[in-house]
Design an enzyme around this catalytic site. Structure first.
Site, PDB file in Angstrom:
ATOM      1  CG  ASP A   1      26.257  58.984  27.024  1.00 31.06           C
ATOM      2  OD1 ASP A   1      26.275  59.570  27.255  1.00 31.06           O
ATOM      3  OD2 ASP A   1      27.368  58.032  28.083  1.00 31.06           O
TER       4      ASP A   1
ATOM      5  CD1 TRP B   1      46.613  50.332  24.682  1.00 30.09           C
ATOM      6  CD2 TRP B   1      44.550  49.650  25.529  1.00 30.09           C
ATOM      7  NE1 TRP B   1      46.423  51.482  25.521  1.00 30.09           N
ATOM      8  CE2 TRP B   1      45.666  51.105  26.299  1.00 30.09           C
ATOM      9  CE3 TRP B   1      43.266  49.475  26.092  1.00 30.09           C
ATOM     10  CZ2 TRP B   1      44.893  51.576  27.006  1.00 30.09           C
ATOM     11  CZ3 TRP B   1      42.820  50.792  27.566  1.00 30.09           C
ATOM     12  CH2 TRP B   1      43.432  51.370  27.817  1.00 30.09           C
TER      13      TRP B   1
END
Length: 254
Positions: A151, A66
Site C-alpha cells: 500500500d 511520535w
C-alpha cells in the site's frame, strides 16, 4: 499506560490507532500492529518502537515514538529517497526472514487472480479482463520474492522535522514479487519517461521482464479497486479505475 495519559483516535481504516498524550509527551499507540514492527523500527523504516505489551485478552499493544511529520506530496514521490527506501525494504533479508518465520508464504499470481474471481459478481466484463490476465501469467512468474508493503500510497510516506523518511502502516504487507509495490508507485506517481531513471535509483535494470510484470500488477491493481469501490457503492471512484484499467491495457509493453 498509567495515570495521566489521554488517548484519542489517530484515524486510519482499522480504528486501532491512537495518540497518547501526557503533558508535553506524545506517543503513537496501536493495537495488534504488524508483528515485525521491531525489525522495521531497527532498520529505520518506521518510527522508533518504544515498547510492546500483551494484554490478558491476547491483544498486543505497541508504542512508537511520535514524530512531528507530514505526508509526502504526489510530486515528492518521484524522488531518490522513495526509490532508496523501497529498495532497502525489498532487499532486507532480516525482514524477509522474520516474515517467513511467522509462517507467511509468497503471494503468487494464481492466488491473486483466484481471489478476484471469487470477488467478481458475475460481471462479464470483469471476467473477460480476468481471463485475459490469466493468459499472461506464465510471463510474470518471478523467482525472487521480497517483503512488499502492498500500500505505497503517498499518504503512508512520512517525513519528520529532521528530514528522515518513513513508510508506515504495514498491516497489509505480503511476501510477493517486488512489482506488487513498483506498479502502483510508478503508474501512480512517476511519469513514464522517468521510469528508467527511477528504477536505476531503486537499483533495478528496467528489463522487458520487469516492465511486463509491473504492467501485469497494474492491471491487477485496477481490477482490485474497481471491485472494492463497487462493493462500497462509490461509483465515481469505480469509474475512474475502469478508465485507468483501459489506459493500462493500452500501454502494454512491447
Amino acid at each position: 499506560m498509567g495515570e495521566g495519559w489521554r488517548l484519542r483516535p489517530a484515524g486510519g481504516a482499522t480504528g486501532e490507532a491512537y495518540v497518547a498524550e501526557q503533558g508535553k509527551q506524545k506517543i503513537f499507540v496501536k493495537r495488534n500492529s504488524s508483528p515485525f514492527l521491531a525489525v522495521l523500527s531497527a532498520e529505520g523504516i518506521v518510527p522508533k518502537l518504544l515498547w510492546t505489551k500483551r494484554l490478558e485478552n491476547g491483544d498486543v499493544i505497541t508504542a512508537q515514538q511520535w514524530i512531528s511529520g507530514r505526508e509526502l506530496t504526489v510530486e515528492e514521490m518521484n524522488q531518490d529517497r522513495t526509490a532508496g527506501l523501497l529498495a532497502k525494504i525489498h532487499r532486507s533479508n532480516e525482514l524477509l526472514a522474520m516474515f517467513k518465520r511467522m509462517g507467511n508464504t509468497p503471494l503468487y499470481p494464481e492466488e491473486i487472480v483466484q481471489k478476484l474471481e471469487r470477488q467478481n459478481d458475475s460481471d462479464t466484463d470483469i471476467k473477460r479482463h480476468l481471463d485475459h490476465i490469466r493468459t499472461l501469467m506464465p510471463s510474470v512468474q518471478e523467482e525472487t520474492y521480497v517483503v512488499c508493503h502492498a500500500d505505497v500510497h503517498h499518504n503512508n510516506w512520512i517525513e519528520d522535522d529532521q528530514g528522515s523518511l518513513f513508510l508506515i502502516d504495514w498491516d497489509g504487507a505480503q511476501v510477493a514479487d517486488p512489482a506488487l509495490d513498483l506498479a502502483p508507485l510508478l503508474y501512480g506517481y512517476v511519469p513514464k519517461e522517468h521510469w528508467a531513471d527511477w528504477l536505476d535509483r531503486y537499483g533495478a535494470e528496467p528489463s522487458n521482464s520487469l516492465r511486463h510484470r509491473i504492467w501485469w500488477y497494474r492491471l491487477i491493481q485496477c481490477l482490485e479497486n474497481i471491485l472494492w469501490f463497487r462493493s462500497v457503492g462509490q461509483e465515481a471512484e469505480e469509474l475512474e479505475w475502469q478508465y485507468q484499467l483501459e489506459k493500462a491495457w493500452a500501454s502494454a509493453p512491447d
